[in-house]
Design a protein around this motif. Sequence first.
Motif, PDB file in Angstrom:
ATOM      1  N   GLU A 146     -36.514 -34.280   7.887  1.00  0.00           N
ATOM      2  CA  GLU A 146     -36.477 -35.749   7.906  1.00  0.00           C
ATOM      3  C   GLU A 146     -36.194 -36.167   9.347  1.00  0.00           C
ATOM      4  OE1 GLU A 146     -33.183 -37.262   5.543  1.00  0.00           O
ATOM      5  OE2 GLU A 146     -31.693 -36.302   6.816  1.00  0.00           O
ATOM      6  N   ARG A 178     -41.626 -29.506   5.471  1.00  0.00           N
ATOM      7  CA  ARG A 178     -40.879 -28.979   4.316  1.00  0.00           C
ATOM      8  C   ARG A 178     -41.607 -27.800   3.700  1.00  0.00           C
ATOM      9  NH1 ARG A 178     -38.682 -34.590   1.487  1.00  0.00           N
ATOM     10  NH2 ARG A 178     -37.928 -35.405   3.458  1.00  0.00           N
ATOM     11  N   GLU A 180     -42.695 -26.986   0.916  1.00  0.00           N
ATOM     12  CA  GLU A 180     -43.055 -27.426  -0.429  1.00  0.00           C
ATOM     13  C   GLU A 180     -43.626 -26.237  -1.199  1.00  0.00           C
ATOM     14  OE1 GLU A 180     -42.252 -30.174  -1.581  1.00  0.00           O
ATOM     15  OE2 GLU A 180     -42.184 -31.688   0.004  1.00  0.00           O
ATOM     16  N   PHE A 188     -51.080 -36.115  -0.397  1.00  0.00           N
ATOM     17  CA  PHE A 188     -49.875 -36.614  -1.073  1.00  0.00           C
ATOM     18  C   PHE A 188     -48.664 -35.724  -0.771  1.00  0.00           C
ATOM     19  CE2 PHE A 188     -46.903 -36.784  -4.664  1.00  0.00           C
ATOM     20  CZ  PHE A 188     -46.659 -38.145  -4.714  1.00  0.00           C
ATOM     21  N   ARG A 189     -48.831 -34.424  -0.896  1.00  0.00           N
ATOM     22  CA  ARG A 189     -47.701 -33.510  -0.647  1.00  0.00           C
ATOM     23  C   ARG A 189     -48.154 -32.406   0.301  1.00  0.00           C
ATOM     24  NH1 ARG A 189     -43.447 -33.646  -3.559  1.00  0.00           N
ATOM     25  NH2 ARG A 189     -44.513 -34.255  -5.471  1.00  0.00           N
ATOM     26  N   MET A 190     -47.596 -32.412   1.507  1.00  0.00           N
ATOM     27  CA  MET A 190     -47.989 -31.429   2.513  1.00  0.00           C
ATOM     28  C   MET A 190     -46.752 -30.749   3.075  1.00  0.00           C
ATOM     29  SD  MET A 190     -50.876 -33.606   4.544  1.00  0.00           S
ATOM     30  CE  MET A 190     -49.864 -35.003   4.897  1.00  0.00           C
ATOM     31  N   PHE A 193     -45.974 -33.440   7.557  1.00  0.00           N
ATOM     32  CA  PHE A 193     -46.348 -34.821   7.244  1.00  0.00           C
ATOM     33  C   PHE A 193     -45.594 -35.753   8.181  1.00  0.00           C
ATOM     34  CE2 PHE A 193     -42.372 -35.772   5.020  1.00  0.00           C
ATOM     35  CZ  PHE A 193     -41.930 -34.494   4.700  1.00  0.00           C
ATOM     36  N   GLN A 195     -43.256 -39.340   8.749  1.00  0.00           N
ATOM     37  CA  GLN A 195     -42.365 -40.290   8.085  1.00  0.00           C
ATOM     38  C   GLN A 195     -42.150 -41.533   8.947  1.00  0.00           C
ATOM     39  OE1 GLN A 195     -38.894 -37.700   7.353  1.00  0.00           O
ATOM     40  NE2 GLN A 195     -39.264 -38.061   5.183  1.00  0.00           N
ATOM     41  N   GLU A 197     -38.996 -43.950   9.119  1.00  0.00           N
ATOM     42  CA  GLU A 197     -37.649 -44.063   8.539  1.00  0.00           C
ATOM     43  C   GLU A 197     -36.811 -45.079   9.314  1.00  0.00           C
ATOM     44  OE1 GLU A 197     -36.335 -40.357   6.134  1.00  0.00           O
ATOM     45  OE2 GLU A 197     -36.270 -39.810   8.248  1.00  0.00           O
ATOM     46  N   GLU A 263     -44.081 -41.203  -5.834  1.00  0.00           N
ATOM     47  CA  GLU A 263     -43.212 -41.847  -4.846  1.00  0.00           C
ATOM     48  C   GLU A 263     -43.962 -42.170  -3.551  1.00  0.00           C
ATOM     49  OE1 GLU A 263     -39.756 -39.478  -3.904  1.00  0.00           O
ATOM     50  OE2 GLU A 263     -39.530 -40.480  -1.960  1.00  0.00           O
ATOM     51  N   LEU A 264     -43.816 -43.411  -3.100  1.00  0.00           N
ATOM     52  CA  LEU A 264     -44.324 -43.819  -1.786  1.00  0.00           C
ATOM     53  C   LEU A 264     -43.203 -43.793  -0.773  1.00  0.00           C
ATOM     54  CD1 LEU A 264     -46.471 -47.055  -2.231  1.00  0.00           C
ATOM     55  CD2 LEU A 264     -47.241 -44.830  -1.450  1.00  0.00           C
ATOM     56  N   GLU A 265     -42.025 -44.210  -1.243  1.00  0.00           N
ATOM     57  CA  GLU A 265     -40.918 -44.441  -0.325  1.00  0.00           C
ATOM     58  C   GLU A 265     -39.613 -44.395  -1.110  1.00  0.00           C
ATOM     59  OE1 GLU A 265     -41.506 -47.848   2.090  1.00  0.00           O
ATOM     60  OE2 GLU A 265     -39.389 -48.070   2.572  1.00  0.00           O
ATOM     61  N   GLU A 303     -31.134 -46.695   3.927  1.00  0.00           N
ATOM     62  CA  GLU A 303     -32.270 -45.988   4.511  1.00  0.00           C
ATOM     63  C   GLU A 303     -33.565 -46.159   3.727  1.00  0.00           C
ATOM     64  OE1 GLU A 303     -32.969 -41.842   3.687  1.00  0.00           O
ATOM     65  OE2 GLU A 303     -32.939 -41.423   5.839  1.00  0.00           O
ATOM     66  N   ALA A 305     -37.068 -44.941   3.582  1.00  0.00           N
ATOM     67  CA  ALA A 305     -37.771 -43.779   4.166  1.00  0.00           C
ATOM     68  C   ALA A 305     -39.152 -43.668   3.536  1.00  0.00           C
ATOM     69  CB  ALA A 305     -36.971 -42.505   3.911  1.00  0.00           C
ATOM     70  N   GLY A 307     -43.401 -42.433   3.690  1.00  0.00           N
ATOM     71  CA  GLY A 307     -44.324 -41.413   4.191  1.00  0.00           C
ATOM     72  C   GLY A 307     -45.576 -42.099   4.723  1.00  0.00           C
TER      73      GLY A 307
END
Length: 417
Positions: A146, A178, A180, A188-190, A193, A195, A197, A263-265, A303, A305, A307
Motif C-alpha cells: 500500500e 501483492r 495475490e 481487476f486483481r493483479m 497495480f 493505488q 490513497e 470492491e472499487l475502493e 483513509e 484507498a 485502485g
Amino acid sequence: MGLTPAAGATGREGRPVADLMEAVTSLAKRRGIAFQSSEIYGGLRSSWDYGPLGVELKNNVKRAWWRSVVQLREDIVGIDAAVIMSPKVWEASGHLEVFADPLVECLNCHQRFRADHLAGAKAPQSGHEEDETMADEANAVYLRPETAQGTFVDFAAVQQVSRKKVPFGIAQIGKSFRNEITPGNFIFRMREFEQMELEFFVKPGTDERWHEYWIAERLRWYVDLGVRWENLRLRQHEPDELSHYAKRTVDVEYRFPFTEWGELEGIANRTDYDLKAHAERSGVDLTYFDQDGDARYFPFVIEPAAGVDRALLAFLIDAYREEEAPTAKGDSEKRVVLALHKDLAPIKAAVLPLSRTERLVPEARRVFDLVKTGWMCDYDDAGGGLRLVGGSTGHRARARLHAPGPDLYRQAHRLRE
Ligand code: GAP
C-alpha cells in the motif's frame, strides 16, 4: 447493511453478463487499451500492459482523482514516496506479522505456492516436494503493498513544510504489489497495480463524522465521472473482515459482470494505529500539537484507498455500448461506443481530412496544431472526410466539412475554448 444507494437496481440493459466482460476485454486488446504483458513469450498471468489509448485513459483517471482530492482543496497536499522502504516500516505497520506469506517454488514445475499451504505436501502439477523459499530474509526489502505507509512515515515532515493544521490530508498515487493467490479477471486483481490513497488526519473524536464525509465524497466522485448509480453500492466490512488497523471500513463496490459486486475502493477509519506504531518503533515523536486546544495528540486517520486499475475497469464497463449506425451505403452496422466522461476520454478531438490533397492537408494540419495545444488530439489522414470530432459528456459533437474554410477554424476555436 442498508447503505446501498440504488438497492434493487436492474442490470445493464439486459446484456448477458459473461458477454460484457468478454466484449470489454477484447475491445481493450483490439484498441490498445490494455493487453497481456510479455505476450510474445506466451504472456505472464495477471500482468497487463497499458497501450497508447490505455495510458491516456489511466492518466486521466489519476488526473481526475488528483484534481478532486488535491487541486480543488486547500486542506490536502500530495507526495510521491519511494516504493522500497526500510523493512522496519513493515515491522512497525504490522504487515510483516499479518501478511507475510513466504512463497515456495517447485524446482521441477516452477509452480509457486504459499509455504503454509504446502508444508509437507507435494506440488499438485508435478508431484515434487517444495524446494526453496524465494526470499533471502537477511537482505530482504519489500515491494510495498500500500502507498499509505510512505505517507505515515513522512507525516511530521509534510505537516511541517506544508504548515497544514489538523484536519488535513496527504494524497499519493503509486504502484503497490501483492502476492495475490488468485489474481485474475483482467485488470481487476493483479500482483502489480496502482493505488490512489488519501490519508486524512483528524482530531480524535471527530473521526466518525469525517468518515461519513469521505464515504459520501468518494461515492460522488464515481457518479460525477459517469458511473451509473444502479451499478454502485456501499458495503460495510463485517468485524471479522476488518484489517488489523481499522475501526470501521466501508467499501465502494461496483457491479462487475464477473462477480456481481466487487470492491472499487475501501474507506477505512484507521484510528491512530499507524502513527502510534511508527512513533513507538522509530522513537520519533509523531504527535501533533493543536495550538487551538493547547494539546498534543496522535491524529486519527480516515483513509479512502482506491485502485486506479479497478476504477478504470469500472469506467470502461459502464461506458461500453453497442449501437446500430448507418453506413455510407445506407445500410446499418453494429458500432461499439465507449460513452466515457469527457475528462476520462483518452482523445478529446480528432482531425480527419478527406484526402491528402495539397490544399487540404496544410489546412488540416493547421487545425490540428490549434487544437492539440489544448488536449490530447488525433490526426489521421487515412480517409473519411475533413472532420472535427470532439468528445463531450455522453455524446460527441461532430462536424463534417468537405473543404477547408472559415467555418472549420471557427469550429476549432470554439472547440478549444
Ligand atoms: N491502504 C489500504 C489499502 O490498501 P485495500 O482495500 O487493500 O486498502 C485499496 O486496497 C484498493 O486498491 C482496493 O479497493 C482496490 O481498488 C485496489 N487493489 C487492492 N488490491 C488489488 C489488486 N491485487 N489488483 C488491483 N487492485 C487492487
